[in-house]
Each structure stands twice: as structure tokens, then as C-alpha cells.
Motif scaffolding. Structure first.
Motif, PDB file in Angstrom:
ATOM      1  N   PHE A 176      -1.659  -1.114  -4.135  1.00 40.51           N
ATOM      2  CA  PHE A 176      -2.890  -0.050  -3.913  1.00 40.51           C
ATOM      3  C   PHE A 176      -2.094   1.178  -3.556  1.00 40.51           C
ATOM      4  O   PHE A 176      -0.993   1.340  -2.969  1.00 40.51           O
ATOM      5  CB  PHE A 176      -3.398  -0.791  -2.762  1.00 40.51           C
TER       6      PHE A 176
ATOM      7  N   GLY B 251      -7.330   2.594  -4.253  1.00 38.89           N
ATOM      8  CA  GLY B 251      -7.265   1.276  -4.877  1.00 38.89           C
ATOM      9  C   GLY B 251      -6.181   0.730  -5.620  1.00 38.89           C
ATOM     10  O   GLY B 251      -5.149   1.285  -5.554  1.00 38.89           O
ATOM     11  N   PRO B 252      -6.394  -0.297  -6.241  1.00 40.20           N
ATOM     12  CA  PRO B 252      -5.135  -1.051  -6.994  1.00 40.20           C
ATOM     13  C   PRO B 252      -5.021  -0.303  -8.182  1.00 40.20           C
ATOM     14  O   PRO B 252      -5.590   0.349  -9.081  1.00 40.20           O
ATOM     15  CB  PRO B 252      -5.630  -2.554  -7.205  1.00 40.20           C
TER      16      PRO B 252
ATOM     17  N   LEU C  90      -9.472   0.048   1.893  1.00 35.75           N
ATOM     18  CA  LEU C  90      -8.250  -0.458   1.561  1.00 35.75           C
ATOM     19  C   LEU C  90      -8.323  -1.705   2.271  1.00 35.75           C
ATOM     20  O   LEU C  90      -7.758  -2.794   1.269  1.00 35.75           O
ATOM     21  CB  LEU C  90      -7.255   0.503   1.684  1.00 35.75           C
TER      22      LEU C  90
ATOM     23  N   SER D 151     -10.568   5.552  -8.023  1.00 32.46           N
ATOM     24  CA  SER D 151      -9.660   4.722  -8.654  1.00 32.46           C
ATOM     25  C   SER D 151      -8.357   5.311  -9.191  1.00 32.46           C
ATOM     26  O   SER D 151      -8.679   6.223  -9.985  1.00 32.46           O
ATOM     27  CB  SER D 151     -10.224   3.643  -9.642  1.00 32.46           C
TER      28      SER D 151
ATOM     29  N   MET E 237     -10.517  -4.330   0.329  1.00 31.99           N
ATOM     30  CA  MET E 237      -9.900  -4.569  -1.151  1.00 31.99           C
ATOM     31  C   MET E 237      -8.595  -5.427  -0.760  1.00 31.99           C
ATOM     32  O   MET E 237      -8.535  -6.552  -1.689  1.00 31.99           O
ATOM     33  CB  MET E 237      -9.363  -3.379  -1.583  1.00 31.99           C
ATOM     34  N   ILE E 238      -7.740  -5.376  -0.005  1.00 32.59           N
ATOM     35  CA  ILE E 238      -6.450  -6.152   0.134  1.00 32.59           C
ATOM     36  C   ILE E 238      -6.825  -7.504   0.345  1.00 32.59           C
ATOM     37  O   ILE E 238      -6.121  -8.545  -0.069  1.00 32.59           O
ATOM     38  CB  ILE E 238      -5.692  -5.492   0.947  1.00 32.59           C
TER      39      ILE E 238
ATOM     40  N   VAL F 278       0.770  -1.171  -0.003  1.00 33.40           N
ATOM     41  CA  VAL F 278      -0.033   0.013  -0.002  1.00 33.40           C
ATOM     42  C   VAL F 278       1.030   1.121   0.113  1.00 33.40           C
ATOM     43  O   VAL F 278       1.747   1.219   0.922  1.00 33.40           O
ATOM     44  CB  VAL F 278      -0.991   0.070   1.334  1.00 33.40           C
TER      45      VAL F 278
END
Length: 386
Positions: A333, A324-325, A353, A372, A356-357, A210
Motif C-alpha cells: 500500500f 491505496g494498494p 488505509l 489510487s 483497506m488493509i 504500507v
């Protein structure tokens, strides 16, 4: 070169400010092994400079995704702070006592009326007040005052105590914080992991990374086009207030704000200066937001000066967060570009986050879509409007 940390279960968070710390805590609470890499002091150049204002309605001039994201984060704040207090015993002094946005003169009134028209459709509790009613809520407004908008659900938090509580929780959970680590590049490995290179040539491997490095994020080499984050210097000061005379956060656009803290100080700010990666405090900068107070809150100018400081706010190309990624590197990310709202957006950023991860379904996922990193990639269309 052999990695010094080869565990593929470890997640590396680059940046130990409010955003990096909150994401790390949210990941740790989900069972992830997390390590923070911080080039300087945990807390960052933006976090320690922040006034800690939690005021979504003041940060936008229209409804839309950005306001939705901020309002959701504000809704998370009471539970977010309560969990930190329970885990560490440290209170960040959350105060949701309301915010006033004032119009000192009749000429300023039209803008408040315009804002009230669309904001009351979102929150019926937003109120338009005349000058006397505003003074009842904030006795510091002793000078001429035409009108104000009242946001009863908003407020502030004490940023230095918040970051202290966050790192107290991270320490209790065994999250490692490496200071003095300047990450210069992140590259994908054939194994599917990511190699993180620092300025000494050391390499760490991780299954996910991240980038939450604030104003320094753009300097980190990544696959594909860079995500540009620009540093914006903000000068700010605090005065010492007797007793509890000052009660509310007050905005006086476009010049500034003042924020009474529970420790007896009143924080007053702030400038916005694009001077590169430097911080500075100047008499001219302080006058920019102090001079207007002489008209409607002159008492603040006679209080003893407590201290002055400045910090760098991280601003993206469209002044909106980047969450985001990366499109071409799904385990790398970005959590950056929070600009003036890092403290406010920390809880929702951490949850989004972390989910998402960890590959978890999230009811918050749709809130992040407009922010994004893909919007800055080639042929991704026009940036979203604030």
C-alpha cells in the motif's frame, strides 16, 4: 536469507511521520500487529515543519474529490484528537476558531469573490467580509485591507504535540518503532508475503506493507513502475506574541499565512522550493512571505523572532495524495504525496488505509478511489485535476 521477523500477522509501516503514525494507530485499534520502520527521527521532515493548518477551502480552487477528502478529514478531527487526549493525556491544541483569507487591496478582491461564489454552495457559512469586519475577527490586520473570506469551521492544530500524542498512544499499545532503518526495496515472496529489505541487507517479512515514507518514498524499490514523490522545501518561522492579541489563521495568497498558537507563538510561512532533498533557511526565502505583512499586518514584523526552520513536503506528479494498494501487488500500500496537507489529511488517511488493509467495508472507500496509485501506471488515463 531467513527473515528475522517471520510473523505473517505483522504489518510493516515504512515511515514514522504523521501519516505513518496515524495509519499505525488506526491498524492497532483494529487489532493488527504493527511495526514502524523509520530511517531518521519519528515525526519526519514534513511533520515537524508543518504549521498545522486545517483549511480545506484554501487548498483548492474548485470543488471535487480533493476537497471532499479534505473536508471529510476535517470532520474526523475532533473525535481523532479527543481519542488521543483520552488515551495519552496529551493535547495537540486543536483550535477550530476559523480562518480568514484576505485581499489586502481592491485588485485582490475579484479572486475572493470568485472563490466565494462556488464555496458558499458547498458551505453556506463561508462569508464574504469587508475590511472592518475582518479586523474585528483578527486585530493584527491593522494596515489597509479591502476584504476577506471567513471560514468559521476551519482552524489549526499544533503539529509537534500531535505527533507526540500519536507516538504516546502507539507506545501504550505496544507498537514497535525501529529507528535508523532505511528501507531500500519491497519484493513479493512466493508465499504471498512481502520481503522488506533495508540498507544493511536485513530482511523482514510481512503480510502487508504500507509505504508512508514522505519525500523518501520514491527511493524505495517496488514491483512495477515507481510512484514518484518529489521533495519540496518549505521555509517557515515563528515569532513570540504578547498575550492573546493574535487570534486567527490568516492566509494572504499567494504569499503565505500566519497561525497564532496557544503557546504564544505565531507561525509564519512558507516557501515552496524544489531544490532536491535538501532543507535550508535563507534570508531571501523568509522575505518572500514576510515582506507582504508590512502592508496589512505590520505588527508581526516587530515581534521577537522565536526560531526558523524548514522541512520537505512530499509532492506527487499531480500534487495530489496517493492512497491505496499497487495494482499488481495488492498487499503493498502507498500513503504518500500529501504535499501541504499531511496534517489535515492524517485522520482520513489512517481510517481509509486501515480499512483497506484489514479488508473491511468502508463508507470512506469511495473518497480514496480518485487517488489510487493506479492513475500513474501505464495506460491508466490522465491524472486527476486538483
Amino acid at each position: 536469507m531467513t527473515s528475522l521477523h517471520s510473523s505473517q500477522e505483522e504489518i510493516l509501516v515504512v515511515g514514522g511521520g504523521i501519516i505513518g503514525a496515524t495509519i499505525s494507530l488506526a491498524l492497532s485499534r483494529r487489532g493488527a500487529s504493527v511495526r514502524i520502520l523509520e530511517r531518521a527521527e519519528p515525526g519526519g521532515l514534513a511533520t515537524h515543519a508543518a504549521a498545522g493548518i486545517l483549511g480545506p477551502m484554501n487548498e483548492t480552487d474548485r470543488p471535487g474529490p480533493f476537497l471532499d477528502l479534505m473536508r471529510q478529514s476535517l470532520a474526523l478531527y475532533p473525535e481523532f484528537v479527543a481519542s488521543l487526549v483520552e488515551e495519552t493525556g496529551l493535547s495537540p491544541d486543536l483550535a477550530l476558531d476559523g480562518i480568514l483569507q484576505v485581499a489586502p487591496t481592491p485588485a485582490d478582491r475579484a479572486e475572493l469573490e470568485r472563490r466565494h461564489l462556488w464555496q458558499r454552495a458547498i458551505d453556506p457559512e463561508v462569508a464574504f467580509l469587508d475590511g472592518p469586519a475582518a479586523r474585528e475577527l483578527e486585530p493584527a490586520l491593522t494596515g489597509p485591507l479591502d476584504s476577506a473570506l471567513w471560514y468559521p469551521k476551519e482552524g489549526h492544530v499544533f503539529a509537534p504535540r500531535l505527533i507526540k500524542a500519536l507516538f504516546g498512544a502507539l507506545t501504550r499499545r505496544g507498537v514497535v518503532v525501529e529507528q535508523g532503518v532505511e528501507v531500500v526495496r519491497v519484493r513479493p515472496e512466493p508465499s504471498g508475503t512481502l520481503a522488506v529489505l533495508d540498507n544493511t541487507g536485513r530482511i523482514r517479512n510481512a503480510r502487508a506493507v504500507v509505504l508512508a515514507a514522505g519525500a523518501a518514498l520514491s527511493a524505495i524499490g517496488i514491483p512495477g513502475p515507481p510512484v514518484r514523490i518529489h521533495p519540496v522545501n518549505g521555509q517557515i518561522l515563528a515569532v513570540r506574541s504578547p498575550g492573546s492579541f493574535y487570534r486567527r489563521v490568516v492566509f494572504y495568497p499567494p504569499h503565505g499565512y500566519f497561525v497564532p498558537k496557544r503557546d504564544g507563538t505565531v507561525v509564519i510561512g512558507a516557501t515552496e522550493e524544489r531544490i532536491g532533498g535538501r532543507t535550508r533557511v535563507t534570508p531571501a526565502g523568509l522575505l518572500e512571505f514576510l515582506s507582504p505583512l508590512a502592508g496589512f499586518a505590520p505588527g508581526l514584523l516587530s515581534l521577537p523572532l522565536h526560531h526558523t526552520w524548514s522541512g520537505l513536503r512530499p509532492c506527487s506528479d499531480d500534487a495530489l495524495p496517493v492512497l491505496g494498494p499497487l495494482p499488481d501487488c495488492p498487499n503493498l500500500f502507498v500513503a504518500g504525496g500529501h504535499y501541504r496537507n499531511g496534517i489535515l489529511l492524517a485522520p482520513v488517511t489512517g481510517e481509509i488505509l486501515a480499512e483497506m488493509i484489514m479488508g473491511q467495508d468502508s463508507p470512506l472507500a469511495s473518497l480514496a478511489e480518485p487517488f489510487s496509485p493506479a492513475r500513474f501506471m501505464k495506460d491508466s488515463g490522465q491524472p486527476h485535476q486538483k
